[in-house]
Every structure is written in structure tokens, then in C-alpha cells.
Design a protein around this motif. Structure first.
Motif, PDB file in Angstrom:
ATOM      1  N   GLY A  18       0.969  -1.091   0.088  1.00  0.00           N
ATOM      2  CA  GLY A  18      -0.007  -0.182  -0.042  1.00  0.00           C
ATOM      3  C   GLY A  18       0.896   1.220   0.043  1.00  0.00           C
ATOM      4  N   VAL A  19       1.611   1.237   1.027  1.00  0.00           N
ATOM      5  CA  VAL A  19       2.774   2.531   0.886  1.00  0.00           C
ATOM      6  C   VAL A  19       3.745   2.546  -0.122  1.00  0.00           C
ATOM      7  CG1 VAL A  19       4.520   3.424   2.222  1.00  0.00           C
ATOM      8  CG2 VAL A  19       2.633   2.362   3.466  1.00  0.00           C
ATOM      9  N   LEU A  20       3.996   1.362  -0.744  1.00  0.00           N
ATOM     10  CA  LEU A  20       4.714   1.497  -2.092  1.00  0.00           C
ATOM     11  C   LEU A  20       4.017   2.034  -3.245  1.00  0.00           C
ATOM     12  CD1 LEU A  20       7.429   0.418  -3.536  1.00  0.00           C
ATOM     13  CD2 LEU A  20       6.152  -1.750  -4.033  1.00  0.00           C
ATOM     14  N   GLY A  21       2.819   1.599  -3.452  1.00  0.00           N
ATOM     15  CA  GLY A  21       2.107   2.085  -4.419  1.00  0.00           C
ATOM     16  C   GLY A  21       1.660   3.627  -4.073  1.00  0.00           C
ATOM     17  N   ILE A  22       1.607   4.020  -3.122  1.00  0.00           N
ATOM     18  CA  ILE A  22       1.458   5.631  -2.962  1.00  0.00           C
ATOM     19  C   ILE A  22       2.548   6.246  -3.145  1.00  0.00           C
ATOM     20  CG2 ILE A  22       1.002   7.385  -1.194  1.00  0.00           C
ATOM     21  CD1 ILE A  22      -0.818   5.320   0.265  1.00  0.00           C
ATOM     22  N   MET A  23       3.745   5.911  -2.830  1.00  0.00           N
ATOM     23  CA  MET A  23       5.038   6.688  -3.002  1.00  0.00           C
ATOM     24  C   MET A  23       5.432   6.378  -4.436  1.00  0.00           C
ATOM     25  SD  MET A  23       5.116   7.503   0.035  1.00  0.00           S
ATOM     26  CE  MET A  23       6.264   8.924  -0.355  1.00  0.00           C
ATOM     27  N   ALA A  24       5.297   5.344  -4.971  1.00  0.00           N
ATOM     28  CA  ALA A  24       5.608   5.354  -6.418  1.00  0.00           C
ATOM     29  C   ALA A  24       4.631   6.333  -7.228  1.00  0.00           C
ATOM     30  CB  ALA A  24       5.435   3.873  -6.954  1.00  0.00           C
ATOM     31  N   ALA A  25       3.647   6.540  -7.017  1.00  0.00           N
ATOM     32  CA  ALA A  25       2.770   7.136  -7.740  1.00  0.00           C
ATOM     33  C   ALA A  25       3.122   8.652  -7.353  1.00  0.00           C
ATOM     34  CB  ALA A  25       1.160   7.022  -7.019  1.00  0.00           C
ATOM     35  N   TRP A  26       3.386   8.998  -6.047  1.00  0.00           N
ATOM     36  CA  TRP A  26       4.151  10.192  -5.701  1.00  0.00           C
ATOM     37  C   TRP A  26       5.202  10.634  -6.397  1.00  0.00           C
ATOM     38  CZ3 TRP A  26       4.223  11.936  -0.020  1.00  0.00           C
ATOM     39  CH2 TRP A  26       4.549  13.271  -0.028  1.00  0.00           C
ATOM     40  N   GLU A  27       6.108   9.769  -6.702  1.00  0.00           N
ATOM     41  CA  GLU A  27       7.301  10.001  -7.497  1.00  0.00           C
ATOM     42  C   GLU A  27       7.136  10.367  -8.774  1.00  0.00           C
ATOM     43  OE1 GLU A  27      10.433   7.385  -5.230  1.00  0.00           O
ATOM     44  OE2 GLU A  27       9.655   6.334  -6.862  1.00  0.00           O
ATOM     45  N   VAL A  28       6.011   9.870  -9.367  1.00  0.00           N
ATOM     46  CA  VAL A  28       5.949  10.258 -10.776  1.00  0.00           C
ATOM     47  C   VAL A  28       5.095  11.625 -10.902  1.00  0.00           C
ATOM     48  CG1 VAL A  28       4.354   9.529 -12.895  1.00  0.00           C
ATOM     49  CG2 VAL A  28       5.505   7.637 -11.675  1.00  0.00           C
ATOM     50  N   LEU A  29       4.343  11.834  -9.993  1.00  0.00           N
ATOM     51  CA  LEU A  29       3.455  13.009 -10.020  1.00  0.00           C
ATOM     52  C   LEU A  29       4.242  14.284  -9.533  1.00  0.00           C
ATOM     53  CD1 LEU A  29       0.136  11.799  -8.305  1.00  0.00           C
ATOM     54  CD2 LEU A  29       0.663  12.362 -10.803  1.00  0.00           C
ATOM     55  N   ALA A  30       5.256  14.001  -8.356  1.00  0.00           N
ATOM     56  CA  ALA A  30       6.008  15.265  -8.021  1.00  0.00           C
ATOM     57  C   ALA A  30       7.441  14.784  -7.720  1.00  0.00           C
ATOM     58  CB  ALA A  30       5.231  15.710  -6.939  1.00  0.00           C
ATOM     59  N   PRO A  31       8.255  14.373  -8.781  1.00  0.00           N
ATOM     60  CA  PRO A  31       9.520  13.870  -8.386  1.00  0.00           C
ATOM     61  C   PRO A  31      10.410  15.085  -7.873  1.00  0.00           C
ATOM     62  CG  PRO A  31       9.345  14.345 -10.799  1.00  0.00           C
ATOM     63  CD  PRO A  31       8.078  14.561  -9.968  1.00  0.00           C
ATOM     64  N   ARG A  32      11.473  14.589  -6.887  1.00  0.00           N
ATOM     65  CA  ARG A  32      12.266  15.694  -6.382  1.00  0.00           C
ATOM     66  C   ARG A  32      13.656  15.872  -7.260  1.00  0.00           C
ATOM     67  NH1 ARG A  32      14.351  19.614  -4.004  1.00  0.00           N
ATOM     68  NH2 ARG A  32      14.891  19.916  -1.876  1.00  0.00           N
ATOM     69  N   ARG A  33      13.949  14.721  -7.825  1.00  0.00           N
ATOM     70  CA  ARG A  33      15.094  14.930  -8.581  1.00  0.00           C
ATOM     71  C   ARG A  33      14.980  13.999 -10.007  1.00  0.00           C
ATOM     72  NH1 ARG A  33      20.437  14.834  -6.665  1.00  0.00           N
ATOM     73  NH2 ARG A  33      21.023  12.732  -7.795  1.00  0.00           N
ATOM     74  N   ALA A  34      15.887  14.434 -10.985  1.00  0.00           N
ATOM     75  CA  ALA A  34      15.647  13.604 -12.236  1.00  0.00           C
ATOM     76  C   ALA A  34      16.642  12.446 -12.020  1.00  0.00           C
ATOM     77  CB  ALA A  34      16.443  14.257 -13.236  1.00  0.00           C
ATOM     78  N   LEU A  35      16.150  11.474 -12.360  1.00  0.00           N
ATOM     79  CA  LEU A  35      16.815   9.882 -12.191  1.00  0.00           C
ATOM     80  C   LEU A  35      18.290  10.130 -13.135  1.00  0.00           C
ATOM     81  CD1 LEU A  35      13.941   7.513 -11.623  1.00  0.00           C
ATOM     82  CD2 LEU A  35      15.437   8.640  -9.883  1.00  0.00           C
ATOM     83  N   THR A  36      19.176   9.344 -12.714  1.00  0.00           N
ATOM     84  CA  THR A  36      20.550   9.096 -13.712  1.00  0.00           C
ATOM     85  C   THR A  36      20.335   7.792 -14.409  1.00  0.00           C
ATOM     86  OG1 THR A  36      21.829   8.294 -12.110  1.00  0.00           O
ATOM     87  CG2 THR A  36      21.603  10.826 -12.320  1.00  0.00           C
ATOM     88  N   ILE A  37      19.661   6.838 -13.712  1.00  0.00           N
ATOM     89  CA  ILE A  37      19.825   5.380 -14.394  1.00  0.00           C
ATOM     90  C   ILE A  37      18.397   5.000 -14.753  1.00  0.00           C
ATOM     91  CG2 ILE A  37      20.428   2.909 -13.914  1.00  0.00           C
ATOM     92  CD1 ILE A  37      22.573   4.958 -13.796  1.00  0.00           C
ATOM     93  N   GLY A  38      18.207   4.227 -15.839  1.00  0.00           N
ATOM     94  CA  GLY A  38      16.932   3.900 -16.302  1.00  0.00           C
ATOM     95  C   GLY A  38      16.043   3.001 -15.019  1.00  0.00           C
ATOM     96  N   LYS A  39      14.748   3.561 -14.741  1.00  0.00           N
ATOM     97  CA  LYS A  39      14.003   3.069 -13.643  1.00  0.00           C
ATOM     98  C   LYS A  39      13.735   1.413 -13.733  1.00  0.00           C
ATOM     99  CE  LYS A  39      11.092   5.430 -11.344  1.00  0.00           C
ATOM    100  NZ  LYS A  39       9.748   5.943 -11.005  1.00  0.00           N
ATOM    101  N   ALA A  40      13.393   0.850 -14.845  1.00  0.00           N
ATOM    102  CA  ALA A  40      13.088  -0.412 -15.073  1.00  0.00           C
ATOM    103  C   ALA A  40      14.487  -1.462 -14.841  1.00  0.00           C
ATOM    104  CB  ALA A  40      12.709  -0.665 -16.675  1.00  0.00           C
ATOM    105  N   TYR A  41      15.533  -0.871 -15.286  1.00  0.00           N
ATOM    106  CA  TYR A  41      16.753  -1.644 -14.912  1.00  0.00           C
ATOM    107  C   TYR A  41      17.199  -1.737 -13.363  1.00  0.00           C
ATOM    108  CZ  TYR A  41      21.844  -2.572 -14.711  1.00  0.00           C
ATOM    109  OH  TYR A  41      23.313  -3.087 -14.615  1.00  0.00           O
TER     110      TYR A  41
END
Length: 297
Positions: A18-41
Motif C-alpha cells: 500500500g505504501v509502496l504504491g502511494i510513494m511510487a505514484a507520488w514519485e511520478v507526479l512530483a519527483p524531487r530529482r531527475a533519475l540518472t539510471i533507467g528505472k526499469a533496470y
């Protein structure tokens, strides 16, 4: 008791996902930083670690921390089982003591070079997001369980306190490792009580003096009280470099290579108060570029 033990993993997994789903959605909607590595990998390999750890702990400690607390309670072991305290106070004391024990254990894993070898896999993640909060070496997970088990036995932690603590620990680990943007004013208030993502992200900086700060997972007061609190990273949250100096190549994010990291290279540049001779307490060393520093150790 048997019914409770059977349902306990379901309850914990429910909160986890439940928390994982909430935080993963939040990361998509309001990310703090640009990721440097592909998320899927990264996610595929980080989840590989999670699955490995889950299988190992259930094989070696099938009853888990909650099952141990049941046994301790039935035997009347531990300080809180002897003291005649109100039940709510025993639960509160157990939660605070367990949280301090996790904080102290975290410091120990940074202070002892042999333990740092295990813990640095967590810090070797080149990005900082919700899956970083689940990424720990299997040997560290087993040692951590042993330490937590010792505390449960010594204090006689009530079963409900252990269950609540396990849920809080996993939930806040997901929250405070998340790549989410929280308004500065709200973060400023929250971090007086709990560890926020901006609070904990400093701990994942590649500068040793920042890595060795902000050790808390749940309550933020331990770092404030014991002098390990650092408010902000020196390069700012968007500009800071995540990770450690040894494992900068993205190939180290692969599951098989993560598992062997404790046995690769030296462990002398990050443990507290242990630096190569002549090295100052900043990183990269004077006159050395960040890129070069990331590949020389």
C-alpha cells in the motif's frame, strides 16, 4: 496465537505494498530529482534483492520478529515483562527503544569497516527512490534481524509493539527513501518528528561527512540529540551526487554484482573516523575531479 502468526505476514505485506504504491505514484507526479539510471533496470535488480532477502529470512527465521515476541511474552522474559507498567506505556517504551536500537545499529554499520562492506550496497545505489529503502545485502538483513531479536528478548517487547514497529519501520523506510517533492514549509515541520525524504537523502550523498550523518529511519530526534544531524546537502538536493565513490559504473546495479560488493575493493574511505593517511574530511580530495574520484577507489 497460530491464527495471528498466520495473518501477520498478510498484514505487513498489505501495508508494504500500500505504501509502496502511494510513494511510487507520488514519485511520478512530483519527483524531487531527475533519475540518472533507467528505472526499469534499477527496479528489476532492487526487487531481486528484496525477493532474495524475503526468502532467506523466512527460511532461517520462519516465525519472524513477531513470532519471537510471542515466545518471549509466553516465557515472561525481558524487563517490560517484569515491570508492572500500564500496557500502553510498555508498548510506547518498546517502540522508542527499538527505534533507538535501529539508529545505533545503523551507526555501527557505518563505524565498523567490516560491517560497512555489507551496508555500502545500500549506499551504492546511483539513484535515490522508493526501492532504495528495500535494498540491503542479505547478510546485513540477517545480522540486523539478530540484533533486533536480541533487543526484543532483553526488553520483553509486547507482541503488538513489535508488529507496530515492523509496520512503521518498513513504511517509513519507503517514505523517507522516496524521490518525492514535499513543500519546504511542511518538510521543516515534519522533520522535527520523523525522518523525511529530504532529511534522509543527505545520508546518501557521496561525500563521507554527509554519508555519516542523518542515520535515523523513523524518529529524527536521535540525530539531533546525538550530534549527527545535517540539515541540507552542501551541493543542494538537485545537484548532489548519490552513491559512493567505489561503485560508479551502472553495471554494479545488477543483482549478481550487488551481491558480491562486500568482497570487492577497500572499505577505508567511508567508515566513521577511518580515512586513508593524509586524506581530509571532504570528498572528492582537493585537486581531484568528481569523475576521477568516482573511479579511483
Amino acid at each position: 496465537m497460530e491464527w495471528f502468526l498466520e495473518q501477520e505476514p498478510v498484514v505487513r505485506l498489505g501495508f508494504l505494498f500500500g505504501v509502496l504504491g502511494i510513494m511510487a505514484a507520488w514519485e511520478v507526479l512530483a519527483p524531487r530529482r531527475a533519475l540518472t539510471i533507467g528505472k526499469a533496470y534499477r527496479w528489476a535488480n532492487n526487487w531481486g534483492i528484496v525477493i532474495t532477502n524475503t526468502v532467506l529470512t523466512r527460511l532461517i527465521f520462519p516465525a519472524g520478529a513477531v513470532g519471537l515476541a510471542f515466545f518471549v511474552e509466553s516465557q515472561g522474559w525481558g524487563l517490560l515483562q517484569v515491570l508492572e507498567l500500564p500496557f500502553w506505556l510498555s508498548v510506547l517504551i518498546a517502540l522508542v527503544v527499538l527505534d533507538f536500537a535501529i539508529w545505533a545499529q545503523h551507526v555501527m554499520f557505518h563505524a565498523v569497516p567490516a560491517l560497512w562492506r555489507l551496508h555500502r550496497m545500500h549506499h551504492a545505489d546511483l539513484d535515490f527512490d522508493v526501492t532504495t529503502g528495500l535494498r540491503f545485502h542479505p547478510i546485513e538483513i540477517l545480522l540486523s534481524f539478530g540484533i533486533k531479536a536480541g533487543v526484543i528478548v532483553m526488553i520483553g517487547a509486547p507482541v503488538i509493539a513489535v508488529l507496530i514497529f515492523e509496520i512503521i519501520l518498513s513504511s517509513l523506510a519507503l517514505f523517507n527513501h522516496s524521490n518525492v517533492r514535499i513543500p519546504t514549509g511542511i518538510d521543516r515541520v515534519l522533520r522535527w518528528f520523523i525522518v523525511t525524504p529530504d532529511f534522509h537523502r543527505v545520508h546518501h550523498s557521496w561525500y563521507p561527512h554527509e554519508t555519516n550523518s542523518n542515520f535515523g529511519f523513523n524518529l529524527s530526534l536521535w540525530d539531533r540529540l546525538l550530534g549527527t544531524y545535517r540539515a541540507q546537502p552542501q551541493d543542494g538536493h538537485e545537484g548532489m551526487t548519490i552513491g559512493i565513490n567505489l561503485f560508479r559504473d551502472p553495471s554494479w546495479e545488477r543483482l549478481d554484482k550487488m551481491l558480491v560488493q562486500p568482497f570487492i575493493g577497500p572499505a577505508d574511505s567511508y567508515p566513521i573516523n577511518r580515512r586513508p593517511e593524509g586524506e581530509v574530511a571532504t570528498w572528492p580530495p582537493a585537486g581531484e575531479s568528481a569523475g576521477k574520484a568516482g573511479t579511483t577507489r
